[in-house]
Design a protein around this motif. Sequence first.
Motif, PDB file in Angstrom:
ATOM      1  N   GLU A 183       0.867  -1.031   0.031  1.00  0.00           N
ATOM      2  CA  GLU A 183       0.070  -0.006   0.167  1.00  0.00           C
ATOM      3  C   GLU A 183       0.924   1.356  -0.116  1.00  0.00           C
ATOM      4  O   GLU A 183       1.793   1.271   0.779  1.00  0.00           O
ATOM      5  CB  GLU A 183      -1.033  -0.165   1.228  1.00  0.00           C
ATOM      6  CG  GLU A 183      -2.025  -0.909   1.206  1.00  0.00           C
ATOM      7  CD  GLU A 183      -3.072  -0.736   2.227  1.00  0.00           C
ATOM      8  OE1 GLU A 183      -2.946   0.064   3.031  1.00  0.00           O
ATOM      9  OE2 GLU A 183      -4.249  -1.357   2.184  1.00  0.00           O
ATOM     10  N   HIS A 184       0.569   2.211  -0.956  1.00  0.00           N
ATOM     11  CA  HIS A 184       1.294   3.486  -0.901  1.00  0.00           C
ATOM     12  C   HIS A 184       0.299   4.499  -1.445  1.00  0.00           C
ATOM     13  O   HIS A 184      -0.490   4.411  -2.487  1.00  0.00           O
ATOM     14  CB  HIS A 184       2.455   3.565  -1.910  1.00  0.00           C
ATOM     15  CG  HIS A 184       3.087   4.844  -2.037  1.00  0.00           C
ATOM     16  ND1 HIS A 184       4.121   5.212  -1.211  1.00  0.00           N
ATOM     17  CD2 HIS A 184       2.933   5.833  -3.000  1.00  0.00           C
ATOM     18  CE1 HIS A 184       4.524   6.270  -1.635  1.00  0.00           C
ATOM     19  NE2 HIS A 184       3.648   6.797  -2.676  1.00  0.00           N
ATOM     20  N   VAL A 185      -0.186   5.427  -0.680  1.00  0.00           N
ATOM     21  CA  VAL A 185      -1.078   6.602  -0.904  1.00  0.00           C
ATOM     22  C   VAL A 185      -0.242   7.765  -1.069  1.00  0.00           C
ATOM     23  O   VAL A 185       0.416   8.142  -0.260  1.00  0.00           O
ATOM     24  CB  VAL A 185      -2.185   6.538   0.390  1.00  0.00           C
ATOM     25  CG1 VAL A 185      -2.904   7.824   0.031  1.00  0.00           C
ATOM     26  CG2 VAL A 185      -2.904   5.536   0.471  1.00  0.00           C
ATOM     27  N   VAL A 203      -7.404  -7.386  -9.873  1.00  0.00           N
ATOM     28  CA  VAL A 203      -6.419  -6.765  -9.426  1.00  0.00           C
ATOM     29  C   VAL A 203      -6.762  -5.758  -8.412  1.00  0.00           C
ATOM     30  O   VAL A 203      -7.723  -5.090  -8.674  1.00  0.00           O
ATOM     31  CB  VAL A 203      -5.501  -6.127 -10.779  1.00  0.00           C
ATOM     32  CG1 VAL A 203      -5.033  -7.187 -11.584  1.00  0.00           C
ATOM     33  CG2 VAL A 203      -6.322  -5.168 -11.345  1.00  0.00           C
ATOM     34  N   ARG A 204      -5.792  -5.526  -7.651  1.00  0.00           N
ATOM     35  CA  ARG A 204      -6.035  -4.641  -6.416  1.00  0.00           C
ATOM     36  C   ARG A 204      -5.085  -3.266  -6.716  1.00  0.00           C
ATOM     37  O   ARG A 204      -3.964  -3.654  -6.875  1.00  0.00           O
ATOM     38  CB  ARG A 204      -5.824  -5.142  -5.066  1.00  0.00           C
ATOM     39  CG  ARG A 204      -6.071  -4.403  -3.675  1.00  0.00           C
ATOM     40  CD  ARG A 204      -5.718  -4.945  -2.661  1.00  0.00           C
ATOM     41  NE  ARG A 204      -5.653  -4.155  -1.500  1.00  0.00           N
ATOM     42  CZ  ARG A 204      -4.531  -3.407  -1.129  1.00  0.00           C
ATOM     43  NH1 ARG A 204      -3.478  -3.460  -1.682  1.00  0.00           N
ATOM     44  NH2 ARG A 204      -4.659  -2.608  -0.095  1.00  0.00           N
ATOM     45  N   VAL A 205      -5.492  -2.063  -6.493  1.00  0.00           N
ATOM     46  CA  VAL A 205      -4.581  -0.953  -6.514  1.00  0.00           C
ATOM     47  C   VAL A 205      -3.712  -0.846  -5.195  1.00  0.00           C
ATOM     48  O   VAL A 205      -4.227  -0.785  -4.173  1.00  0.00           O
ATOM     49  CB  VAL A 205      -5.471   0.155  -6.836  1.00  0.00           C
ATOM     50  CG1 VAL A 205      -4.432   1.482  -6.888  1.00  0.00           C
ATOM     51  CG2 VAL A 205      -6.136   0.166  -8.084  1.00  0.00           C
ATOM     52  N   ALA A 206      -2.495  -1.016  -5.525  1.00  0.00           N
ATOM     53  CA  ALA A 206      -1.715  -1.061  -4.202  1.00  0.00           C
ATOM     54  C   ALA A 206      -0.933   0.372  -4.331  1.00  0.00           C
ATOM     55  O   ALA A 206      -0.632   0.650  -3.057  1.00  0.00           O
ATOM     56  CB  ALA A 206      -0.529  -1.925  -4.242  1.00  0.00           C
ATOM     57  N   SER A 207      -0.929   1.160  -5.094  1.00  0.00           N
ATOM     58  CA  SER A 207      -0.483   2.362  -5.012  1.00  0.00           C
ATOM     59  C   SER A 207      -0.983   3.413  -6.252  1.00  0.00           C
ATOM     60  O   SER A 207      -1.349   3.027  -7.244  1.00  0.00           O
ATOM     61  CB  SER A 207       1.158   2.399  -5.464  1.00  0.00           C
ATOM     62  OG  SER A 207       1.900   3.736  -5.652  1.00  0.00           O
ATOM     63  N   GLY A 238       6.744   3.154  -3.745  1.00  0.00           N
ATOM     64  CA  GLY A 238       5.315   3.352  -4.110  1.00  0.00           C
ATOM     65  C   GLY A 238       5.067   2.843  -5.612  1.00  0.00           C
ATOM     66  O   GLY A 238       4.387   3.204  -6.289  1.00  0.00           O
ATOM     67  N   GLN A 239       6.252   1.863  -6.173  1.00  0.00           N
ATOM     68  CA  GLN A 239       6.056   1.682  -7.644  1.00  0.00           C
ATOM     69  C   GLN A 239       5.431   0.217  -7.796  1.00  0.00           C
ATOM     70  O   GLN A 239       5.402  -0.011  -9.062  1.00  0.00           O
ATOM     71  CB  GLN A 239       7.665   1.432  -8.016  1.00  0.00           C
ATOM     72  CG  GLN A 239       8.239   2.910  -8.092  1.00  0.00           C
ATOM     73  CD  GLN A 239       9.808   2.752  -8.756  1.00  0.00           C
ATOM     74  OE1 GLN A 239      10.626   2.816  -8.096  1.00  0.00           O
ATOM     75  NE2 GLN A 239       9.831   2.260  -9.976  1.00  0.00           N
ATOM     76  N   ILE A 240       4.923  -0.746  -6.928  1.00  0.00           N
ATOM     77  CA  ILE A 240       4.088  -1.426  -7.129  1.00  0.00           C
ATOM     78  C   ILE A 240       2.596  -0.950  -7.350  1.00  0.00           C
ATOM     79  O   ILE A 240       2.277  -0.641  -6.074  1.00  0.00           O
ATOM     80  CB  ILE A 240       4.248  -2.655  -6.062  1.00  0.00           C
ATOM     81  CG1 ILE A 240       5.793  -3.037  -6.112  1.00  0.00           C
ATOM     82  CG2 ILE A 240       3.457  -3.696  -6.280  1.00  0.00           C
ATOM     83  CD1 ILE A 240       6.122  -4.146  -4.689  1.00  0.00           C
TER      84      ILE A 240
END
Length: 778
Positions: A497-499, A659-663, A703-705
């Motif tokens: 996770e990266h916000v 697919v799940r948004v991770a960033s 946060g690149q994934i």
Amino acid sequence: SSKKHTVDSLATCGAEVQKGNAPEERKLQRLFRDPRAAKLIKRCNDFGAGGVSVAIGELADGLDIDLNAVPRKYEGLDGTELAISESQERMAVVLSPADLDSFMALAAEENLEATVVAHVTKEPRLVMNWNGKKIVDIEREFINSNGAPKQAKVVVDAPSNETSVSSGSFTDSVRKMVSDLNVCSQRGLSERFDSTNGAMSLLMPFGGRRQRTPEQVMASRVSVRGKESDTASVMSYGFDPVWSEKSPYKGAYTAVVSSLAKLAASGCGMDNVHLTFQEYFRRMDSEKAWAEPLSALLGALDAQLDFGAAAIGGKDSMSGSFESIHVPPTLVSFAVGVCDAKYVTGSEFKKAGSSLYLMIPRYRENGLPVKDSQLALFAAVSNGLRDGSLLSARALTRFGAAEAAFKMALGNGFGVRFTNGGKLFADLPGAILAEGRPAEVNGFDCVEIGQVTAERVFACGGDCLAMDELEAAYEGRLEGVFPARTPETSQKAPIFEHVEAVRRTSSAHVARPRVLIPVFPGTNCEYDTERAFLDAGAEVETLVVRNLSQRDVAQSVDAFARAVEKAQIIFIPGGFSGGDEPDGSGKFITAFLRNPQIADQVMTLLTARDGLMGGICNGFQALIKLGLVPYGEIREPDQCMATLTFNEIARHQSQIVRVRVASDKSPWLARASVGDVYSAPVSHGEGRFMASQELIDQLAKNGQIATQYVDLNGFPTLSIDGNPNGSACAIEGITSPDGKVFGKMAHAERVGQTRPLYGKVPGNYDMGMFRSAVEYYK
């Protein structure tokens, strides 16, 4: 391919059926889709069985063919081999001499080799020349007569009226059914074929949330470049080898009925339905052998007349014998219908608690359905699906209602409890199992036989079987031949996770950003990508990269570099560049983009002009090989770089993934939030993301994934059910350090921007990726 073969001939006739070339076939599709080229073609033929002799020989009464001019795929072919060799990725076209130069120029635009190999002559003769000699010179009249007698004596035995009903207990019959070769899962084979190319598929080959119910029809929106149609083309097939072997007449008749029943059960109905037949019989060497095609064609003709559906094409072969082995009499009926796309319905059960009705036509003494009864049943089913009184339906095949119910339950993880087991395994041509109560029940029999259950059981009376047990047998029968599973792992995938605190926009504001889409040999997603960007409000330039000669390559380099200067976005679409070259795909793309003239323009776009670059599937592969992801620059490859390698299952995978948004670091994901889950198709053989743990940790920290594969519960997974290629840490997409370059495997361009696709595999399909890229410039 149609000649008589022996053990010896197999070793000497290999050149007569040549291996196809998918990238060349794609170029032909593009050329024939160009109205400028299509309007110049007077006649055309593909190079199937018979090669030049048929492909060119059928085009005109008088022909003079120069076999030396025919481009060779393999050196050393003599005149006879050149005349009869198959070459599936070639087309023969007839042109006016005045249009020749224009057509050749259009072919060159598509990176296609085009050669004049024959001339139409006034004299009705087929002439072939090779090495300065006339080796064929035949009167057209002789060819039209086939050069052989047109009659044969036939001895036909009376057809059998025997019907097939399963014997034994419910438990034994069900276990036998799920592992029967005519029933068991073929998912491991089907997933090897791209089912979503063109972004027009209304049904996946396997429907439901779990993607396990095999559909009985292919349904697709009619393709219109740059737009999405509301009209659906629906196709089904019918064939039962057991019926056909017992009685070719009944086999052909029931093949037609089965193909039509599947259209009705899909919601398509019977309006404007046409047929085409594929016939395959043993070698015709006796009076009884001739009885098989005669009986089958009579059965097919009677069915056409009964149901008002004409066969407008087909293919036949009388070469189904090898030594003493013969194929069973085979006539496969393909039915094609057209309807509004909104009427197309998948066959998976929709709701627990629904009632199940077996709808059966009335039968004649010979066991075939009564025409009017069958037509009334077809109308009741298609109308019920359209008005909502029926939720789903499936045409019965070899193992009857039991087989239909089992397969319908798989997709959404339901079970079935039968309350009437009298005809569960009966072979009932033209019958349909429906979920829901039909509003129309006149002219045919309609019996309630059970209910859909939330409990995963398959039960009748006191007999109860676990669906998990049956599904394991159903999936396992062909697992050793066409695997669908990989070994399970106890390892858990991490959740990244990266916000981003602030969403950035480009320093260059453009009302309608210009997108450059290169088309390399083997690219097959350019139309889908173009439509996605047009729907998002961008301008699009599609540029075909030509490589037939050094001059073509140099011109393509110049044209691409100039196009980059005018573009704000570069997007590399998916496909199989170079047919997915040995040792990994994307090498031609990366070699082209590494050209200094192009590389300089690309880096200028990304840095000085604040532009964007993206790639999906094969495009993602190219971005990784270039170093644009994850490093943000074009660099020479080294052993520490990430890579996309062969899927863990060692074959192509085509299905819907989640697919799940991770960033949300990337401008490409401005419309998405961390934690959002989206569905999208995948179609690749080399999609397994691999990198060192050190690099993965660095990408996560930066946060690149961007996205991860997740299971049905939304958690990152290493299981093949959610992570079809076996990617490390379930990584599906990554970005450059600044987020401006984004690469991913799942086809976000194939999700239907304005009208839904794949509707029977539920999910949120619109990630907003392309609109985010356009809005970056606002």
